[in-house]
Motif scaffolding. Structure first.
Motif, PDB file in Angstrom:
ATOM      1  N   UNK A 298      91.858  90.529 -75.191  1.00  0.00           N
ATOM      2  CA  UNK A 298      90.776  89.812 -75.852  1.00  0.00           C
ATOM      3  C   UNK A 298      91.241  89.310 -77.213  1.00  0.00           C
ATOM      4  N   UNK A 299      90.476  88.367 -77.762  1.00  0.00           N
ATOM      5  CA  UNK A 299      90.732  87.942 -79.135  1.00  0.00           C
ATOM      6  C   UNK A 299      90.371  89.089 -80.071  1.00  0.00           C
TER       7      UNK A 299
ATOM      8  N   UNK B 184      99.525  94.313 -82.053  1.00  0.00           N
ATOM      9  CA  UNK B 184      99.719  93.119 -81.233  1.00  0.00           C
ATOM     10  C   UNK B 184      98.900  91.963 -81.788  1.00  0.00           C
ATOM     11  N   UNK B 185      99.339  90.735 -81.444  1.00  0.00           N
ATOM     12  CA  UNK B 185      98.574  89.561 -81.872  1.00  0.00           C
ATOM     13  C   UNK B 185      97.219  89.532 -81.166  1.00  0.00           C
ATOM     14  N   UNK B 186      97.222  89.904 -79.873  1.00  0.00           N
ATOM     15  CA  UNK B 186      95.963  90.011 -79.143  1.00  0.00           C
ATOM     16  C   UNK B 186      95.479  91.455 -79.183  1.00  0.00           C
ATOM     17  N   UNK B 187      94.234  91.615 -78.818  1.00  0.00           N
ATOM     18  CA  UNK B 187      93.615  92.938 -78.775  1.00  0.00           C
ATOM     19  C   UNK B 187      93.743  93.451 -77.339  1.00  0.00           C
ATOM     20  N   UNK B 188      94.670  94.381 -77.115  1.00  0.00           N
ATOM     21  CA  UNK B 188      94.957  94.876 -75.773  1.00  0.00           C
ATOM     22  C   UNK B 188      94.293  96.235 -75.584  1.00  0.00           C
ATOM     23  N   UNK B 189      93.384  96.304 -74.634  1.00  0.00           N
ATOM     24  CA  UNK B 189      92.739  97.572 -74.278  1.00  0.00           C
ATOM     25  C   UNK B 189      93.369  98.103 -73.002  1.00  0.00           C
ATOM     26  N   UNK B 190      93.685  99.383 -72.993  1.00  0.00           N
ATOM     27  CA  UNK B 190      94.274  99.985 -71.806  1.00  0.00           C
ATOM     28  C   UNK B 190      93.221 100.235 -70.738  1.00  0.00           C
TER      29      UNK B 190
ATOM     30  N   UNK C 256      84.046  91.317 -80.773  1.00  0.00           N
ATOM     31  CA  UNK C 256      83.263  92.368 -80.127  1.00  0.00           C
ATOM     32  C   UNK C 256      82.104  91.786 -79.324  1.00  0.00           C
ATOM     33  N   UNK C 257      81.562  90.647 -79.760  1.00  0.00           N
ATOM     34  CA  UNK C 257      80.400  90.080 -79.082  1.00  0.00           C
ATOM     35  C   UNK C 257      80.725  89.684 -77.650  1.00  0.00           C
ATOM     36  N   UNK C 258      81.976  89.307 -77.409  1.00  0.00           N
ATOM     37  CA  UNK C 258      82.355  88.880 -76.071  1.00  0.00           C
ATOM     38  C   UNK C 258      83.149  89.959 -75.331  1.00  0.00           C
ATOM     39  N   UNK C 259      82.953  91.201 -75.744  1.00  0.00           N
ATOM     40  CA  UNK C 259      83.736  92.284 -75.155  1.00  0.00           C
ATOM     41  C   UNK C 259      82.960  93.044 -74.093  1.00  0.00           C
ATOM     42  N   UNK C 260      81.973  92.421 -73.487  1.00  0.00           N
ATOM     43  CA  UNK C 260      81.259  93.069 -72.385  1.00  0.00           C
ATOM     44  C   UNK C 260      82.002  92.783 -71.085  1.00  0.00           C
TER      45      UNK C 260
ATOM     46  N   UNK D 102      80.358 104.328 -73.444  1.00  0.00           N
ATOM     47  CA  UNK D 102      80.038 102.907 -73.541  1.00  0.00           C
ATOM     48  C   UNK D 102      79.995 102.244 -72.175  1.00  0.00           C
ATOM     49  N   UNK D 103      80.853 102.712 -71.258  1.00  0.00           N
ATOM     50  CA  UNK D 103      80.865 102.121 -69.919  1.00  0.00           C
ATOM     51  C   UNK D 103      79.547 102.376 -69.190  1.00  0.00           C
ATOM     52  N   UNK D 104      78.996 103.575 -69.361  1.00  0.00           N
ATOM     53  CA  UNK D 104      77.768 103.951 -68.648  1.00  0.00           C
ATOM     54  C   UNK D 104      76.561 103.216 -69.223  1.00  0.00           C
ATOM     55  N   UNK D 105      76.488 103.150 -70.561  1.00  0.00           N
ATOM     56  CA  UNK D 105      75.320 102.562 -71.214  1.00  0.00           C
ATOM     57  C   UNK D 105      75.484 101.076 -71.497  1.00  0.00           C
ATOM     58  N   UNK D 106      76.594 100.487 -70.963  1.00  0.00           N
ATOM     59  CA  UNK D 106      76.828  99.046 -71.057  1.00  0.00           C
ATOM     60  C   UNK D 106      76.781  98.560 -72.507  1.00  0.00           C
ATOM     61  N   UNK D 107      77.429  99.308 -73.391  1.00  0.00           N
ATOM     62  CA  UNK D 107      77.577  98.926 -74.792  1.00  0.00           C
ATOM     63  C   UNK D 107      78.819  98.066 -74.962  1.00  0.00           C
ATOM     64  N   UNK D 108      78.957  97.374 -76.099  1.00  0.00           N
ATOM     65  CA  UNK D 108      80.178  96.589 -76.332  1.00  0.00           C
ATOM     66  C   UNK D 108      81.418  97.477 -76.241  1.00  0.00           C
ATOM     67  N   UNK D 109      82.430  96.957 -75.572  1.00  0.00           N
ATOM     68  CA  UNK D 109      83.659  97.725 -75.357  1.00  0.00           C
ATOM     69  C   UNK D 109      84.665  97.392 -76.452  1.00  0.00           C
ATOM     70  N   UNK D 110      85.109  98.416 -77.172  1.00  0.00           N
ATOM     71  CA  UNK D 110      86.105  98.253 -78.222  1.00  0.00           C
ATOM     72  C   UNK D 110      87.273  99.183 -77.941  1.00  0.00           C
TER      73      UNK D 110
END
Length: 807
Positions: free
Chosen positions: A666-667, A633-639, A671-675, A689-697
């Protein structure tokens, strides 16, 4: 006896019989409605009673010239009004003139407002005779020759009566206030993980508060991901639910009348009608939340809830804040100061106070000064909770919203950010945890203002027709003149308006179209956090799945909705559910999808309907669909919520990933704005990543996919609970940990049959042992805790294709 006198005598007998039956109709209660009969709002004696006279159905006054058709306990208590147990139109009261409930001859039960507007109906049809009865249980039943067609027990409002079933398709919704019966902010329902929960859902925020969200389900005796969701209260006062919740009334046993109700304060309570002195009153025999301050939203934002045995629950604004609405604490408090620079801010310490949730950051091994400095330089930070773990490590939770504040012996202090001028005044005069708000005036009923046009006199019809014709003739001349003058501009404008959502290749439906397609949203086929899915038939006879989302209340959310709809329009893959259209009308937001005949993967796994070849096709098709979302996709789509319930199977058992449209866009590569402000997904399938509040990819979807594949192979739920219980009924570790331990143990012992041990007969028919082994190793790699170790979705596709080609 002369003939005329003889005839007069018989005539007199007929008149006597007629008046006798008329008296029966006037003075004896009605127990049922037949086709063509009705109950009128203007006649207070026009009611339906149960055969045992325990329950009454009729119009109940809810405001000035406002009425709802309701069911209540017939006995009026001395100190209270009617005890309402059900309402048909709680959110749309009708007028006090000409309104009525009618059982039409076609079998439809209709509530009409002012004799002309249909407010509510059962949407039933019948060619035979229908009958409406109020049963001794308080259940209003519409039946056809003894066969149940519709019942009020399937559509509860805020009350559950004994032996009334409560299922995944029903919910209890609290009233707004003691005098306002409309739907409030608190709900009781079965969540997507099959657990019975209490939910606070206001315009600003939504949260679960019971069972205790800080505890895991099994710590409070609940069971997740069951295929049956059902609960009920029996006549003895015993309540049982499929998720493990069970209790008995304090006065357990046959005798008193009982009801379970979600009250306006958000608490779920069980009541019994008991004798108190010379009168009867409802007494609480059980309640879900013992400490009322633990109920979310009771005092609103920027406020503090305190409780004592003497004064009960009280609310107070934080220092420097004032009430938004002096008559309603649910609106909370607002700052009584202007925003200022960080150097003008400081903190006040509140001891034994906690503000639950709404943490934007968690810092471990931080000093108090470090926490203060971090919060001071963040405009979104309103305060932080500071404390230390059992190992002596200090930490702080940075909070963006001060919600659900309460004082109840919480050891770690709370620090609130305020202007220095307010901090100094707080230090001079410590905060007093007493409510400054008192209800000195009696409760008043807010009038519901409505106006209706009077029916025109027949003598005025010719005059009105003449005026209408003249006005219509003038309008036609004006329209023709305007069309000639501005033809080209008008055409361009109309085309621009019609194609306003130009980026969406599918149709925009009206709300009335979708309401008709779903028979007034009658056939529910699924439910999730974002909304409810209904089965419908469109005007072109296509069967569709129509998802009704929660209301959108501000322009920012409206823009996000339109942007995400545009993104969905550009998605096109055979392993993603196809979107046919949407509705964005007023507060209504709906999306129309293709209907999947074979339901969800979860249902098929439970019924063990999939053979090895079909299972392998589902594994490959699902990863191809996710790879398309992640990389094509042109955008980054996370399910963000990959699980068997969101993988649907069409008529040929081809898998299609569902519920991806409103996940997150997301764009690409940002990754920097993926919180994320809140965690997303279902427990058991969520990446660390959800529990430890890491960047979501995109690796969060990879983790969930790995868990799903292991669940398909082993037949075990993500939390470790077996779908096929052993004879001892044991509960084991999570499916990822269990498979990893079994593979390590059996391979270490030199066993060559570890694949059969892990599969354990779950896969029906003959299967390829080498391919199953490969799938297990790929799934374990996808479910690694370290997201850097997990492969991308395209890499998983290549692994599977390489294995298939090598067979």
């Amino acid at each position: 006896m002369p003939a005329p006198f003889h005839l007069l005598h018989h005539h007199h007998n007929y008149i006597t019989i007629f008046f006798f039956f008329l008296l029966l109709l006037l003075f004896f209660p009605i127990h049922s409605l037949t086709p063509g009969s009705s109950v009128s709002v203007e006649n207070t004696d026009d009611i339906i009673t149960s055969p045992n006279s325990l329950f009454t159905a009729g119009f109940h006054k809810v405001g000035d010239n406002a009425y709802c058709f309701a069911i209540w306990f017939s006995d009026h208590l001395p100190t209270t009004s009617r005890t309402i147990v059900w309402m048909a139109n709680r959110d749309e009261p009708v007028n006090g003139k000409h309104s009525k409930l009618s059982l039409q001859k076609d079998g439809n039960l209709v509530l009409t407002d002012a004799g002309r507007y249909i407010i509510w109906s059962t949407q039933t049809r019948s060619n035979n005779s229908m009958n409406l009865q109020l049963h001794d249980t308080g259940n209003l039943i519409l039946q056809e020759q003894g066969t149940l067609v519709w019942q009020s027990f399937d559509h509860p409002t805020d009350t559950l009566l004994p032996n009334q079933p409560f299922t995944k398709n029903t919910q209890l919704v609290a009233s707004t206030s003691p005098t306002n019966y409309s739907s409030g902010f608190y709900k009781l329902f079965f969540d997507t993980d099959s657990i019975l929960r209490l939910h606070y859902d206001s315009l600003e925020t939504t949260t679960i508060f019971w069972p205790d969200p800080s505890l895991r389900p099994w710590e409070v005796g609940r069971y997740q991901y069951l295929y049956s969701q059902r609960a009920s209260l029996d006549s003895q006062g015993r309540f049982n639910s499929t998720d493990g919740l069970g209790f008995v009334s304090a006065d357990f046993g046959y005798g008193p009348q009982r009801m379970m109700k979600i009250d306006m304060d958000g608490n779920l309570r069980l009541y019994s009608l008991v004798k108190h002195g010379t009168s009867m009153e409802w007494k609480v025999q059980w309640q879900a939340v013992s400490h009322s301050c633990r109920i979310h939203g009771v005092c609103g934002q920027n406020s503090l809830c305190t409780y004592s045995q003497d004064s009960g629950r009280t609310c107070t604004c934080l220092h420097g804040y004032k009430m938004v609405n002096s008559k309603d604490w649910s609106y909370g408090c607002e700052p009584d100061f202007k925003v200022c620079k960080p150097e003008d801010k400081d903190f006040v310490e509140l001891r034994y106070v906690e503000f639950y949730s709404y943490d934007i950051r968690y810092h471990r091994n931080y000093t108090l000064d470090a926490c203060k400095n971090n919060c001071l330089h963040d405009c979104a930070c309103q305060g932080f909770q500071f404390g230390y773990d059992d190992d002596g490590t200090y930490y702080c939770y940075i909070k963006t919203i001060l919600y659900n504040g309460y004082q109840m012996g919480f050891y770690n202090p709370m620090y609130i950010k305020l202007p220095k001028t307010l901090v100094s005044s707080f230090q001079q005069k410590p905060i007093k945890y007493k409510s400054s708000f008192h209800c000195s005036n009696p409760i008043t009923v807010t009038p519901i203002i409505r106006s209706y046009e009077n029916r025109p006199d027949n003598k005025m019809i010719p005059f009105l027709l003449i005026i209408g014709c003249v006005i219509g003739f003038i309008e036609i001349i004006c329209i023709l003149f305007f069309w000639i003058k501005t033809h080209r501009t008008s055409v361009r404008t109309n085309q621009s308006y019609y194609y306003s959502p130009a980026v969406t290749p599918f149709r925009k439906f009206t709300y009335s179209e979708l309401k008709k397609a779903t028979s007034n949203f009658r056939h529910e086929i699924g439910r999730g956090a974002a909304g409810v899915v209904y089965k419908g038939r469109l005007a072109d006879n296509r069967i569709s799945a129509i998802k009704k989302l929660k209301s959108i209340s501000n322009h920012q959310n409206e823009d996000e909705f339109q942007a995400e709809i545009s993104t969905i329009g550009r998605l096109n893959h055979k392993n993603l559910t196809e979107t046919w259209g949407y509705c964005a009308e007023g507060q209504h937001r709906l999306i129309v999808y293709e209907y999947m005949e074979n339901g969800s993967l979860a249902e098929n796994l439970r019924l063990r309907k999939l053979n090895w070849d079909t299972l392998l096709d589902v594994v490959k098709g699902t990863v191809k669909g996710l790879a398309y979302l992640h990389e094509e996709c042109l955008e980054w789509v996370l399910h963000c919520d990959v699980k068997p319930h969101n993988i649907l199977l069409d008529g040929n058992y081809n898998p299609k990933v569902a519920d991806f449209g409103l996940s997150r866009v997301l764009d690409r590569g940002d990754v920097k704005n993926s919180r994320f402000s809140t965690t997303r997904g279902t427990r058991g399938y969520m990446a660390p990543e959800w529990v430890f509040k890491l960047p979501i990819t995109s690796k969060v979807d990879v983790f969930s996919y790995g868990v799903v594949v292991l669940e398909m192979i082993t037949g075990r739920g993500p939390g470790g609970k077996k779908e096929r219980m052993d004879e001892d009924g044991e509960t084991e570790a999570g499916v990822v940990e269990w498979v990893r331990n079994r593979v390590s143990e059996l391979e270490g012992n030199g066993s060559e049959s570890w694949v059969e041990d892990v599969a354990n007969g779950t896969i029906s028919g003959v299967f390829d042992r080498g391919m199953v082994e490969k799938l297990i190793r790929i799934a374990l790699l996808c479910a690694e805790d370290d997201m850097e170790v997990r492969p991308s979705k395209s890499q998983v596709v290549n692994m599977l294709l390489d294995q298939v080609n090598s067979r």
